[in-house]
Design an enzyme around this catalytic site. Structure first.
Site, short mmCIF file in Angstrom:
data_model
loop_
_atom_site.label_atom_id
_atom_site.label_comp_id
_atom_site.label_asym_id
_atom_site.label_seq_id
_atom_site.Cartn_x
_atom_site.Cartn_y
_atom_site.Cartn_z
N MET A 11 -12.25 -47.50 -1.02
CA MET A 11 -13.04 -48.72 -0.79
C MET A 11 -12.43 -49.59 0.31
SD MET A 11 -15.60 -48.50 -2.87
CE MET A 11 -16.27 -50.13 -3.17
N PRO A 68 -5.99 -51.06 -6.97
CA PRO A 68 -6.48 -50.82 -8.34
C PRO A 68 -6.36 -52.08 -9.20
CG PRO A 68 -5.09 -49.01 -7.60
CD PRO A 68 -4.96 -50.08 -6.57
N ALA A 69 -7.33 -52.28 -10.09
CA ALA A 69 -7.31 -53.45 -10.98
C ALA A 69 -6.07 -53.42 -11.87
CB ALA A 69 -8.57 -53.45 -11.83
N LYS A 169 -20.05 -58.31 -12.13
CA LYS A 169 -19.79 -56.89 -11.83
C LYS A 169 -19.50 -56.10 -13.10
CE LYS A 169 -19.25 -53.21 -9.30
NZ LYS A 169 -18.29 -52.28 -9.78
N ASN A 173 -21.61 -52.82 -14.34
CA ASN A 173 -21.06 -51.51 -14.71
C ASN A 173 -21.54 -51.07 -16.08
OD1 ASN A 173 -19.76 -51.71 -12.28
ND2 ASN A 173 -17.84 -50.87 -13.03
N GLU A 176 -24.77 -49.67 -15.46
CA GLU A 176 -24.56 -48.35 -14.81
C GLU A 176 -24.29 -47.27 -15.87
OE1 GLU A 176 -21.84 -48.54 -11.26
OE2 GLU A 176 -20.59 -47.30 -12.56
N ARG A 268 -18.84 -41.53 -23.68
CA ARG A 268 -17.66 -41.25 -22.82
C ARG A 268 -16.44 -40.93 -23.67
NH1 ARG A 268 -17.07 -44.38 -17.18
NH2 ARG A 268 -19.25 -44.28 -16.64
N1 LIG Z 1 -14.46 -46.12 -6.04
C1 LIG Z 1 -15.49 -46.89 -6.41
O1 LIG Z 1 -16.64 -46.42 -6.59
C2 LIG Z 1 -15.33 -48.35 -6.61
C3 LIG Z 1 -14.09 -48.92 -6.80
N2 LIG Z 1 -13.99 -50.28 -7.01
C4 LIG Z 1 -12.70 -50.91 -7.25
O2 LIG Z 1 -12.04 -51.10 -5.99
C5 LIG Z 1 -10.62 -51.04 -6.18
C6 LIG Z 1 -10.07 -49.94 -5.27
O3 LIG Z 1 -10.71 -48.73 -5.64
P1 LIG Z 1 -10.60 -47.40 -4.75
O4 LIG Z 1 -10.56 -47.74 -3.31
O5 LIG Z 1 -11.64 -46.49 -5.29
O6 LIG Z 1 -9.15 -46.89 -5.20
P2 LIG Z 1 -8.19 -45.87 -4.41
O7 LIG Z 1 -7.27 -45.31 -5.45
O8 LIG Z 1 -8.97 -44.94 -3.58
O9 LIG Z 1 -7.36 -46.82 -3.42
C7 LIG Z 1 -6.43 -47.78 -3.86
C8 LIG Z 1 -5.43 -47.97 -2.73
O10 LIG Z 1 -4.57 -49.06 -3.06
C9 LIG Z 1 -3.25 -48.70 -2.69
N3 LIG Z 1 -2.34 -49.52 -3.47
C10 LIG Z 1 -2.07 -49.43 -4.79
N4 LIG Z 1 -1.19 -50.40 -5.15
C11 LIG Z 1 -0.91 -51.10 -4.02
C12 LIG Z 1 -0.08 -52.21 -3.75
N5 LIG Z 1 0.64 -52.80 -4.72
N6 LIG Z 1 0.00 -52.66 -2.47
C13 LIG Z 1 -0.72 -52.06 -1.49
N7 LIG Z 1 -1.53 -51.00 -1.69
C14 LIG Z 1 -1.63 -50.54 -2.95
C15 LIG Z 1 -3.15 -47.21 -2.96
O11 LIG Z 1 -2.08 -46.62 -2.22
C16 LIG Z 1 -4.53 -46.75 -2.51
O12 LIG Z 1 -4.54 -46.40 -1.13
C17 LIG Z 1 -10.42 -50.78 -7.67
O13 LIG Z 1 -10.26 -52.00 -8.35
C18 LIG Z 1 -11.72 -50.12 -8.09
O14 LIG Z 1 -11.98 -50.26 -9.47
C19 LIG Z 1 -15.08 -51.10 -6.99
C20 LIG Z 1 -16.33 -50.59 -6.79
C21 LIG Z 1 -16.56 -49.17 -6.60
O1 LIG Z 2 -17.37 -49.90 -10.12
C1 LIG Z 2 -17.65 -48.75 -9.86
C2 LIG Z 2 -19.05 -48.34 -9.57
O2 LIG Z 2 -19.92 -49.42 -9.67
C3 LIG Z 2 -16.58 -47.73 -9.86
O3 LIG Z 2 -17.02 -46.46 -9.47
C4 LIG Z 2 -15.93 -47.70 -11.21
O4 LIG Z 2 -14.79 -46.87 -11.16
C5 LIG Z 2 -16.91 -47.23 -12.28
O5 LIG Z 2 -16.43 -47.56 -13.55
P1 LIG Z 2 -15.72 -46.47 -14.47
O6 LIG Z 2 -14.46 -46.03 -13.76
O7 LIG Z 2 -15.46 -47.19 -15.74
O8 LIG Z 2 -16.68 -45.34 -14.59
#
Ligand SMILES: NC(=O)C1=CN([C@@H]2O[C@H](COP(=O)(O)OP(=O)(O)OC[C@H]3O[C@@H](n4cnc5c(N)ncnc54)[C@H](O)[C@@H]3O)[C@@H](O)[C@H]2O)C=CC1
Ligand SMILES: O=C(CO)[C@H](O)[C@H](O)COP(=O)(O)O
EC number: 1.1.1.343
Length: 299
Positions: A11, A68-69, A169, A173, A176, A268
């Site tokens: 993201m 990450p959250a 949000k 979800n 979703e 799930r």
């Molecule tokens: N993948 C999805 O569909 C969606 C994800 N999100 C949320 O967005 C956030 C990021 O998700 P993704 O990009 O999918 O995760 P991801 O795992 O692809 O990327 C997370 C990145 O954060 C970095 N990271 C972790 N801890 C760190 C720190 N302390 N300092 C600096 N960098 C750090 C990691 O090295 C990684 O590159 C999460 O909270 C996720 O729940 C929200 C909507 C959709």
């Molecule tokens: O926010 C999202 C989509 O809208 C992310 O894909 C999220 O990871 C989905 O939730 P879960 O991991 O609980 O399936």
């Protein structure tokens, strides 16, 4: 405008790309040097630590967290703390729990915007839907960045005070989960039922004018096209679950019945104990469709 982005995964890299494409400057940091290098290739200024990122930003810093959250957000805010003041703005674009966001908004020296982000990596080309909570002046100040990261000016909105963005949000979800469950059930009946159906064709015809057309249904069509009408070796196991759990907990606390979301969450959890349900295998594959989450496969 100049934006610092911390967290450059699936993201965060999209936040970087879209912000750069809109003509803004980006300073980027991630714990993984490879992710920083990718952002630099896209045109961002690389930073090798949180402190370095802050040093490279001018006065009135704008910083977007996409880590990450949970603990990673608190750890990053702790590192930022000594470098921020009340004229700065921090955006948390991850899926943080809304009560954590309220706590962080109170303890962070800068203005804090909790930003629910929807659209997933697969929606990068369209832009995201952004649900923002926090002070109005900070939302207004960041509007050029929200315009860039979202689908456009209509793709973001201030929901209300601290926590409200992540609250909306969280409920998104939950919805979703329930939608994936109901598509899964319908396709399971079609798969197990009286006719020998091509489920890609069913999804395709539904996506062309039917009442139940949607992006998730387009992702069903994609899943059947890519995996086969029986979903091939996609396992009956659905990962994730935290945002849906929070939604159900909030429903209980507010005494609002959420039977469909609860059932989807239960499916799930149930999927982790046994093997074989078609609806869960489809949900597993759909999470790849919108989120590029890893697809557990059958042995
Ligand atoms: N993948 C999805 O569909 C969606 C994800 N999100 C949320 O967005 C956030 C990021 O998700 P993704 O990009 O999918 O995760 P991801 O795992 O692809 O990327 C997370 C990145 O954060 C970095 N990271 C972790 N801890 C760190 C720190 N302390 N300092 C600096 N960098 C750090 C990691 O090295 C990684 O590159 C999460 O909270 C996720 O729940 C929200 C909507 C959709
Ligand atoms: O926010 C999202 C989509 O809208 C992310 O894909 C999220 O990871 C989905 O939730 P879960 O991991 O609980 O399936």
């Amino acid at each position: 405008m100049e934006l610092g982005v911390i967290g450059l995964g699936r993201m965060g890299q999209i936040v970087v790309d879209r912000t750069l494409e809109a003509g803004h400057d980006v300073v980027a940091f991630d714990l993984e040097p490879e992710a920083v290098a990718t952002a630099a290739d896209a045109g961002a200024e690389p930073a090798d630590s949180v402190a370095d990122l802050v040093d490279r930003l001018g006065d009135d810093k704008h910083i977007w967290l996409m880590v990450p959250a949970g603990g990673a957000v608190d750890a990053t805010l702790e590192e930022l703390e000594d470098h921020l003041d009340e004229d700065d703005v921090v955006v948390d674009g991850g899926n943080s729990y809304f009560e954590d966001s309220v706590r962080r908004a109170e303890s962070t020296p800068a203005a804090y915007l909790d930003c629910g982000t929807s659209g997933g990596p697969a929606g990068a080309h369209l832009g995201f839907s952004l649900m923002v909570g926090g002070p109005e002046w900070a939302y207004d100040e960041l509007t050029p960045v929200f315009d860039a990261v979202a689908t456009g000016p209509d793709g973001h909105e201030r929901m209300g005070p601290a926590g409200s963005g992540h609250y909306v949000k969280m409920v998104h979800n939950g919805v979703e989960y329930a939608l994936m469950q109901t598509y899964g059930e319908g396709f399971e009946l079609l798969h197990e039922g009286r006719y020998d159906l091509d489920l890609e064709s069913v999804a395709s015809v539904w996506n062309n004018g039917a009442v139940i057309r949607s992006w998730l249904l387009e992702l069903c069509e994609e899943a059947f096209r890519e995996e086969g009408t029986d979903l091939g070796d996609v396992a009956d196991r659905i990962e994730g679950g935290s945002t849906g759990t929070w939604t159900v907990q909030e429903g209980l606390e507010q005494e609002v019945p959420l039977p469909l979301i609860y059932t989807a969450l239960g499916e799930r959890f149930g999927s982790r104990a046994d093997d074989g349900r078609f609806s869960r295998r489809l949900a597993n594959r759909l999470r790849y469709g919108f989120g590029r989450h890893e697809v557990p496969r059958r042995e």
